[in-house]
Design a protein around this motif. Structure first.
Motif, PDB file in Angstrom:
ATOM      1  N   GLN A  26       0.830  -1.649   0.288  1.00 36.59           N
ATOM      2  CA  GLN A  26       0.262   0.205   0.139  1.00 36.59           C
ATOM      3  C   GLN A  26       0.819   0.947   0.155  1.00 36.59           C
ATOM      4  O   GLN A  26       1.481   1.508   1.131  1.00 36.59           O
ATOM      5  CB  GLN A  26      -1.167   0.123   1.486  1.00 36.59           C
ATOM      6  CG  GLN A  26      -2.128  -0.809   1.088  1.00 36.59           C
ATOM      7  CD  GLN A  26      -3.127  -0.158   1.885  1.00 36.59           C
ATOM      8  OE1 GLN A  26      -3.322   0.864   2.327  1.00 36.59           O
ATOM      9  NE2 GLN A  26      -3.857  -1.588   2.756  1.00 36.59           N
ATOM     10  N   VAL A  27       0.591   1.931  -0.769  1.00 38.93           N
ATOM     11  CA  VAL A  27       1.554   3.254  -0.773  1.00 38.93           C
ATOM     12  C   VAL A  27       0.594   4.647  -0.919  1.00 38.93           C
ATOM     13  O   VAL A  27      -0.479   4.405  -1.663  1.00 38.93           O
ATOM     14  CB  VAL A  27       2.133   3.557  -2.881  1.00 38.93           C
ATOM     15  CG1 VAL A  27       2.967   4.375  -2.571  1.00 38.93           C
ATOM     16  CG2 VAL A  27       2.730   2.256  -2.758  1.00 38.93           C
ATOM     17  N   ILE A  28       0.400   5.069   0.752  1.00 37.37           N
ATOM     18  CA  ILE A  28       0.090   6.057   0.479  1.00 37.37           C
ATOM     19  C   ILE A  28       0.649   7.058   0.923  1.00 37.37           C
ATOM     20  O   ILE A  28       1.535   7.635   1.992  1.00 37.37           O
ATOM     21  CB  ILE A  28      -0.680   5.415   2.257  1.00 37.37           C
ATOM     22  CG1 ILE A  28      -1.371   4.490   2.235  1.00 37.37           C
ATOM     23  CG2 ILE A  28      -1.845   6.784   2.839  1.00 37.37           C
ATOM     24  CD1 ILE A  28      -1.260   4.088   3.437  1.00 37.37           C
ATOM     25  N   ALA A  29      -0.186   8.285   0.467  1.00 37.20           N
ATOM     26  CA  ALA A  29       0.441   9.599  -0.105  1.00 37.20           C
ATOM     27  C   ALA A  29      -0.053  10.612   1.077  1.00 37.20           C
ATOM     28  O   ALA A  29      -1.684  10.461   1.608  1.00 37.20           O
ATOM     29  CB  ALA A  29       0.253  10.305  -1.392  1.00 37.20           C
ATOM     30  N   GLN A 168      -1.942   5.074  -4.049  1.00 33.27           N
ATOM     31  CA  GLN A 168      -3.429   4.073  -4.096  1.00 33.27           C
ATOM     32  C   GLN A 168      -4.420   5.293  -3.356  1.00 33.27           C
ATOM     33  O   GLN A 168      -5.828   5.514  -3.771  1.00 33.27           O
ATOM     34  CB  GLN A 168      -3.421   2.763  -3.063  1.00 33.27           C
ATOM     35  CG  GLN A 168      -3.194   1.822  -4.410  1.00 33.27           C
ATOM     36  CD  GLN A 168      -1.801   1.630  -3.270  1.00 33.27           C
ATOM     37  OE1 GLN A 168      -0.993   2.064  -3.176  1.00 33.27           O
ATOM     38  NE2 GLN A 168      -1.024   0.385  -4.520  1.00 33.27           N
ATOM     39  N   LYS A 169      -4.191   5.667  -1.570  1.00 31.07           N
ATOM     40  CA  LYS A 169      -5.091   6.295  -1.707  1.00 31.07           C
ATOM     41  C   LYS A 169      -4.295   7.731  -1.007  1.00 31.07           C
ATOM     42  O   LYS A 169      -3.214   8.030  -0.773  1.00 31.07           O
ATOM     43  CB  LYS A 169      -5.446   5.891  -0.008  1.00 31.07           C
ATOM     44  CG  LYS A 169      -5.089   5.408   0.447  1.00 31.07           C
ATOM     45  CD  LYS A 169      -5.632   3.946   1.561  1.00 31.07           C
ATOM     46  CE  LYS A 169      -5.188   3.400   2.356  1.00 31.07           C
ATOM     47  NZ  LYS A 169      -6.458   2.351   2.873  1.00 31.07           N
ATOM     48  N   VAL A 201      -6.764   7.690  -7.639  1.00 27.22           N
ATOM     49  CA  VAL A 201      -6.314   8.035  -6.485  1.00 27.22           C
ATOM     50  C   VAL A 201      -7.378   8.388  -6.136  1.00 27.22           C
ATOM     51  O   VAL A 201      -7.902   9.557  -5.905  1.00 27.22           O
ATOM     52  CB  VAL A 201      -5.081   8.833  -6.390  1.00 27.22           C
ATOM     53  CG1 VAL A 201      -4.368   8.822  -4.680  1.00 27.22           C
ATOM     54  CG2 VAL A 201      -3.765   8.319  -7.273  1.00 27.22           C
ATOM     55  N   GLY A 202      -7.480   8.076  -4.142  1.00 31.90           N
ATOM     56  CA  GLY A 202      -8.718   8.781  -3.728  1.00 31.90           C
ATOM     57  C   GLY A 202      -8.470   8.689  -2.591  1.00 31.90           C
ATOM     58  O   GLY A 202      -7.246   8.929  -2.193  1.00 31.90           O
ATOM     59  N   ALA A 269      -9.179   2.095   5.776  1.00 30.54           N
ATOM     60  CA  ALA A 269     -10.564   3.074   5.273  1.00 30.54           C
ATOM     61  C   ALA A 269     -10.404   2.928   3.701  1.00 30.54           C
ATOM     62  O   ALA A 269      -8.974   2.739   2.821  1.00 30.54           O
ATOM     63  CB  ALA A 269      -9.654   4.472   5.597  1.00 30.54           C
ATOM     64  N   PRO A 270     -11.010   2.807   3.303  1.00 33.35           N
ATOM     65  CA  PRO A 270     -11.283   2.425   1.230  1.00 33.35           C
ATOM     66  C   PRO A 270     -11.155   4.120   0.956  1.00 33.35           C
ATOM     67  O   PRO A 270     -11.173   5.374   1.305  1.00 33.35           O
ATOM     68  CB  PRO A 270     -12.147   1.980   1.017  1.00 33.35           C
ATOM     69  CG  PRO A 270     -12.709   2.065   1.757  1.00 33.35           C
ATOM     70  CD  PRO A 270     -12.157   2.284   3.241  1.00 33.35           C
ATOM     71  N   PRO A 271     -10.576   4.369  -0.303  1.00 36.60           N
ATOM     72  CA  PRO A 271     -10.105   5.632  -1.383  1.00 36.60           C
ATOM     73  C   PRO A 271     -11.479   5.661  -1.528  1.00 36.60           C
ATOM     74  O   PRO A 271     -12.098   5.176  -2.497  1.00 36.60           O
ATOM     75  CB  PRO A 271      -8.305   5.280  -2.079  1.00 36.60           C
ATOM     76  CG  PRO A 271      -8.894   3.661  -1.997  1.00 36.60           C
ATOM     77  CD  PRO A 271      -9.295   3.295  -0.967  1.00 36.60           C
TER      78      PRO A 271
END
Length: 323
Positions: A26-29, A168-169, A201-202, A269-271
């Protein structure tokens, strides 16, 4: 040789793997206004995730290069951009050990940026990710990659993970003040813009930092349609320990449950696709006394600007005196 090649070609290939993937990163910004507490949140979040058995990589994408300072007790990491420049001058290649460092299971690095007035921070981000790709970024085996991005800079480099679907999100760090929620709303607008262009992306939610209970961040989250992942209180103990570069997100400590809950929320948590607010709707979340909505815009005059009467010229025609 020819016979050997024929024999090799006639051998039956292994059947392709059809089972579920055994590892997915999971890549998260994480975005937020400068100074809002992104680095504090991420240092403690990544530490807690590592203590829960997750393999975590924390990448600082802020030119200030302060993302990892709390994680390493105030010590500054050599940045990727700085190291790359030095290695290039020496005719050497950058190795992982030059730019990536580990503490208690958390892997961390800083992209860095140019010195003030000597280059574009966004371009520095792009260059940094190009170097990461050369170092095998897409082949690394992490459960989570957390990217710390400055949210109140609008140039393209800082929008890279959203624009190029690198994550992804997105998670936003904000507080109960207009400026941080203005930045949060801009991030939601960027996500929505690229979704309309075909992006995926969400926004997974918002972390309310320094929560004083006034509720503006909660009202914002409800208005744009994103969940609150955690509310970190405006507590003197947190402020004091953070100022001394202490990790408070340790299992078994006073604040452990807060970051355990945040770690679960970030993972699950989903995007979602946010609904950004108009400037007036954003102002509407605050009291008029707080933001000064009763102020009237009064047009300036040329007399005020120049200190003399306005000279109106009826025409641009040049008139010469009679010879």
């Amino acid at each position: 040789m020819a016979e050997k090649l024929r024999q090799e070609a006639s051998e039956e290939l292994d059947a392709p793997e059809t089972g579920p993937a055994t590892k997915e990163t999971q890549v998260i910004a994480i975005y937020g206004k400068g100074g809002i507490g992104k680095s504090f949140t991420l240092a403690n979040l990544s530490y807690m995730m590592a203590q829960q058995g997750k393999k975590v990589l924390l990448i600082g994408c802020d030119p200030k290069s302060d993302t990892t300072s709390l994680l390493f007790g105030g010590k500054a990491c050599p940045t990727i951009i700085e190291t790359s420049s030095k290695k290039k001058l020496a005719g050497e290649n950058v190795a992982i050990g030059d730019v990536c460092f580990v503490r208690d299971g958390v892997f961390a690095m800083e992209l860095g940026g140019p010195e003030v007035g000597r280059g574009c921070g966004g371009r520095g981000i792009i260059h940094g990710f190009e170097l990461l790709e050369k170092l095998g970024f897409h082949e690394w085996g992490f459960d989570y990659v957390l990217l710390d991005f400055l949210g109140d800079v609008v140039c393209g480099g800082f929008g890279l993970p959203i624009a190029r679907d690198m994550c992804q999100k997105v998670i936003i760090v904000g507080s109960n003040d207009l400026q941080s929620l203005y930045v949060a709303n801009n991030v939601c607008s960027a996500v929505e813009y690229f979704r309309k262009l075909g992006g995926n992306v969400g926004v997974a939610g918002i972390v309310v930092n320094k929560d004083d209970g006034t509720g503006e961040a909660a009202a914002f989250a409800e208005a744009v349609g994103i969940p609150i992942l955690a509310a970190i209180p405006a507590d003197e103990d947190i402020r004091r320990k953070s100022a001394k570069y202490e990790i408070i997100g340790r299992p078994g400590t006073q604040w452990a449950s807060l970051f355990e809950g945040l770690a679960s929320s970030v993972a699950e948590a989903p995007p979602v696709r946010p609904t950004p607010l108009t400037p007036d709707a954003l102002l509407g979340l605050f009291d008029g006394d707080t933001v000064g909505r009763d102020v009237v815009l009064i047009p300036a005059t040329i007399e005020q600007m120049c200190g003399k009467s306005d000279i109106t010229k009826p025409t641009l025609e040049v008139i010469y005196d009679n010879a």
